[in-house]
Scaffold this active site. Structure first.
Site, PDB file in Angstrom:
ATOM      1  CD  GLU A  50      -1.741  -2.380   1.613  1.00 21.47           C
ATOM      2  OE1 GLU A  50      -0.544  -2.619   1.889  1.00 21.47           O
ATOM      3  OE2 GLU A  50      -2.656  -3.216   1.761  1.00 21.47           O
ATOM      4  CG  PHE A 112     -10.115  -9.335  11.301  1.00 25.96           C
ATOM      5  CD1 PHE A 112      -8.866  -9.760  11.755  1.00 25.96           C
ATOM      6  CD2 PHE A 112     -10.371  -9.357   9.940  1.00 25.96           C
ATOM      7  CE1 PHE A 112      -7.902 -10.198  10.858  1.00 25.96           C
ATOM      8  CE2 PHE A 112      -9.409  -9.799   9.040  1.00 25.96           C
ATOM      9  CZ  PHE A 112      -8.171 -10.221   9.506  1.00 25.96           C
ATOM     10  CE  LYS A 162     -17.405  -6.274   3.438  1.00 24.99           C
ATOM     11  NZ  LYS A 162     -16.737  -7.564   3.601  1.00 24.99           N
ATOM     12  CG  MET A 480      22.542  11.987   3.259  1.00 21.41           C
ATOM     13  SD  MET A 480      23.786  13.129   2.611  1.00 21.41           S
ATOM     14  CE  MET A 480      22.948  13.820   1.203  1.00 21.41           C
TER      15      MET A 480
HETATM   16  C1  LIG Z   1      12.255   5.459   5.205  1.00 17.01           C
HETATM   17  C2  LIG Z   1      13.551   6.137   5.574  1.00 17.01           C
HETATM   18  N1  LIG Z   1      14.357   5.589   6.506  1.00 17.01           N
HETATM   19  C3  LIG Z   1      15.529   6.182   6.828  1.00 17.01           C
HETATM   20  C4  LIG Z   1      15.907   7.353   6.227  1.00 17.01           C
HETATM   21  C5  LIG Z   1      17.207   8.048   6.610  1.00 17.01           C
HETATM   22  N2  LIG Z   1      18.134   8.079   5.467  1.00 17.01           N
HETATM   23  C6  LIG Z   1      18.279   9.190   4.699  1.00 17.01           C
HETATM   24  S1  LIG Z   1      19.337   8.956   3.433  1.00 17.01           S
HETATM   25  C7  LIG Z   1      19.646   7.381   3.900  1.00 17.01           C
HETATM   26  C8  LIG Z   1      20.603   6.519   3.123  1.00 17.01           C
HETATM   27  C9  LIG Z   1      20.124   6.201   1.760  1.00 17.01           C
HETATM   28  O1  LIG Z   1      20.979   5.260   1.184  1.00 17.01           O
HETATM   29  P1  LIG Z   1      20.916   4.893  -0.351  1.00 17.01           P
HETATM   30  O2  LIG Z   1      19.508   4.680  -0.753  1.00 17.01           O
HETATM   31  O3  LIG Z   1      21.843   3.766  -0.613  1.00 17.01           O
HETATM   32  O4  LIG Z   1      21.374   6.214  -1.071  1.00 17.01           O
HETATM   33  P2  LIG Z   1      22.805   6.964  -1.086  1.00 17.01           P
HETATM   34  O5  LIG Z   1      22.781   7.974   0.009  1.00 17.01           O
HETATM   35  O6  LIG Z   1      23.871   5.944  -0.901  1.00 17.01           O
HETATM   36  O7  LIG Z   1      22.846   7.608  -2.434  1.00 17.01           O
HETATM   37  C10 LIG Z   1      18.932   7.043   5.058  1.00 17.01           C
HETATM   38  C11 LIG Z   1      18.993   5.739   5.736  1.00 17.01           C
HETATM   39  C12 LIG Z   1      15.006   7.910   5.280  1.00 17.01           C
HETATM   40  N3  LIG Z   1      15.251   9.053   4.676  1.00 17.01           N
HETATM   41  N4  LIG Z   1      13.861   7.267   4.947  1.00 17.01           N
END
Ligand SMILES: Cc1ncc(C[n+]2csc(CCOP(=O)(O)OP(=O)(O)O)c2C)c(N)n1
Length: 577
Positions: A50, A112, A162, A480
């Site tokens: 979803e 439920f 529902k 990041m």
């Molecule tokens: C749902 C969610 N969980 C955690 C984060 C925190 N967060 C921001 S950037 C990031 C890393 C993203 O890694 P990746 O997708 O490999 O991208 P990169 O930065 O390596 O380009 C995280 C964990 C977030 N933004 N969204």
């Protein structure tokens, strides 16, 4: 016409001109699914989770400007949708989310799959409704579409028990044409006196900056913004959400501002004496430390939402109204004004900006070994710039590299979760865009962590033959997070290494798509050419990029615009600017 509640839902969607509904069935919405089955006008797209339904509807909305529509069941169906609802809320995206609910007689009994959807979603919707009588259904859906798409747009949840959709209970159907709500009347025109004040202030400015956000995109005001920038000769900077509202390849564009904005945009913000903020909300990623924000500026703020005015930063000339109509009035007042912007003063200001530009803050060096993520985005631009192109993104370094290195010249082409920063957004959002524009080229730039958050949607892309291109900048890390740990935690990389990665090429193939893995910089452009030539196929490009690369410039949270970390290529010790 006598219709059941379930038929009313479907008929109301038809009356709203809805083409697509993204959803997932379950007990509480089965009557509605049965009504959907018996018609062909409204197409239902079956996602695999979803959350993806909400992001797909959201992507569709961002690309088209229309309301995105979602249908999910009660309980876990609704809770799975919450992330996508909050994502749309933070970026003011018009969306109507229909959620099933347990029958009215058992609400409150822990039945439920019962959750208090109205309670759970209250803080992250523009509005929500629980429909208690079938007689209210058509009217409520009409209101939901009106609220979602008017004023400052946003998601609206309609929770439908529902029994309200019981196929055996039929009532006369009437879909109201107009909506009248005493407590809700969004403004259109801005106050003319305020607009005149703004123009006077702009004409006296020595170091003006036009700072614009997602509101210009959502408010279809990109043409008026361009006219204003040209009429004044002022520099313009866009937020992450505003990219494309002004053509990025035009010399008056000084780049994105904020945490990963350009040196010239952030320095111009720091020195400006008149800031013209349009459809932007002074988000903390843009302002940095409020006490240091535009210390020398008087501020004009145009926004459709009165609650945005002086929320984070006190402004001098607020103008509440639809951005497009305010800009039209402002342009007229400007043209009729006896004085014009002083070219001498502006030249001095542009010279100063030119000096900052010479620092070339986005400079990077692509060697022959590892592919640099910046290069991967630049090469993507080279391959796709002449096509009818949309780029969605997930969240992380790849998102910032895309924002910095892909120059968007049109609005609604850059689709990303700016406010909530939702990993998992990119792929389903791209599905929504591709559904809206089957002949367009749609790509999703992502990271190996983000893509795994909604990877199941590769199946949806197969079922509906959506030829989205996934551009995975695979650095093996939550890049990041790794960058912040390098800067602020002495390189203690706590749980940011993305271990046990799947073989993405094989994974894509197992879902029925084309998979490619690219490791060598010399192969990248050829791979893009090949992938984007496959117009009818989904292609998943697993691009292995330099894991040590960081996003520069960077303003640490809580610092001022003038306190940027610049790339080590520019200053050996990442000294503050
Ligand atoms: C749902 C969610 N969980 C955690 C984060 C925190 N967060 C921001 S950037 C990031 C890393 C993203 O890694 P990746 O997708 O490999 O991208 P990169 O930065 O390596 O380009 C995280 C964990 C977030 N933004 N969204």
């Amino acid at each position: 016409m006598e219709l059941s509640g379930a038929q009313i839902v479907v008929q109301a969607l038809k009356d709203e001109g809805v083409e697509y509904v993204w959803g997932y069935p379950g007990g509480a919405v089965l009557h509605i699914y049965d009504a959907l089955f018996q018609q062909e006008e409204v197409r239902h797209i079956l996602v695999r989770h979803e959350q993806a339904a909400t992001h797909a509807a959201d992507g569709y909305s961002r690309a088209t400007g229309k309301v995105g529509v979602v249908l999910v069941t009660s309980g876990p169906g609704a809770t799975n949708a919450v992330t996508g609802i909050a994502t749309a809320f933070m970026d003011s995206i018009p969306m109507v989310v229909l959620t099933g609910q347990v029958p009215t007689a058992v609400i409150g009994s822990d039945a439920f799959q019962e959750v208090d959807t109205v309670g759970i979603t209250r803080p992250c919707v523009k509005h929500n409704f629980l429909v208690k009588r079938v007689e209210d259904l058509a009217d409520t859906i009409r209101k939901a579409f009106f609220i979602a798409s008017s004023g400052r747009p946003g998601p609206v949840v309609v929770d439908i028990p529902k029994d309200i959709t019981d196929p055996n209970l039929k009532i006369p159907y009437h879909y109201p044409e107009k909506v009248e709500m005493r407590s809700y009347s969004p403004v259109d025109k801005g106050h003319l006196g305020q607009i005149r004040k703004a123009v006077d202030m702009m004409l006296k400015a020595e170091r003006p900056v036009i700072y614009t956000g997602g509101g210009v995109v959502l408010g279809e005001a990109s043409e008026q913004l361009t006219e204003l920038v040209k009429a004044t000769g002022f520099p313009v900077t866009n937020t992450l959400m505003g990219l494309g509202a002004y053509p990025a390849t035009d010399p008056q564009f000084i780049g994105m501002l904020g945490m990963h904005g350009t040196y010239e945009a952030n320095m111009a913000m720091h020195e400006t004496d008149v800031l013209i903020a349009i459809g932007a909300r002074f988000d903390d990623r843009v302002t940095g430390k409020i006490a240091l924000f535009c210390p020398n500026a008087r501020i004009i703020h145009v926004d459709v939402d009165p609650a945005s005015i002086s929320k984070n930063v006190r402004v001098d000339v607020p103008i509440v109204g639809q951005v497009r109509s305010v800009l039209q009035d402002l342009l007229r007042v400007l043209k009729e004004h006896p004085s014009k912007p002083d070219p001498e003063r502006l030249k001095a200001w542009w010279d100063r900006i030119g000096g900052w530009r010479e620092r070339d803050c986005l400079h990077y060096e692509q060697g022959t070994d590892a592919i640099k993520p910046q290069y991967a985005v630049e090469a993507l631009y080279k391959t796709t710039k002449d096509s009818d192109f949309y780029l969605t993104s997930d969240v992380g370094q790849h998102q910032m590299f895309a924002a910095q290195f892909y120059p968007f010249d049109k609005p609604r082409r850059w689709i990303n979760s700016g406010g909530l920063g939702t990993m998992g957004f990119g792929l389903p959002a791209a599905m929504g865009v591709q559904q809206a524009f089957p002949d367009a080229t749609v790509a999703c730039v992502t990271g190996e962590a983000s893509i795994q958050m909604c990877i199941q949607e590769l199946a949806t892309c197969n079922q509906y033959e959506l030829p989205v291109k996934v551009v995975l900048l695979n650095n093996g890390y939550m890049g990041m997070v790794r960058q912040w740990q390098e800067f602020f935690y002495d390189g203690r990389y706590s749980h940011s290494y993305v271990d046990a990665l799947p073989d993405f090429k094989k994974l894509a193939e197992s879902f029925g798509h084309v998979g490619m893995r690219i490791e060598n910089p010399a192969d990248l452009e050829g791979a893009y050419e090949e992938a984007f030539a496959m117009k009818d196929r989904m292609v998943f490009l697993d691009i292995i990029v330099d894991p040590s690369e960081n996003v520069y410039p960077m303003i640490e949270a809580g610092k001022g615009h003038h306190e940027m970390h610049l790339s080590p290529h520019l200053s050996s010790d990442r000294e503050l600017a």
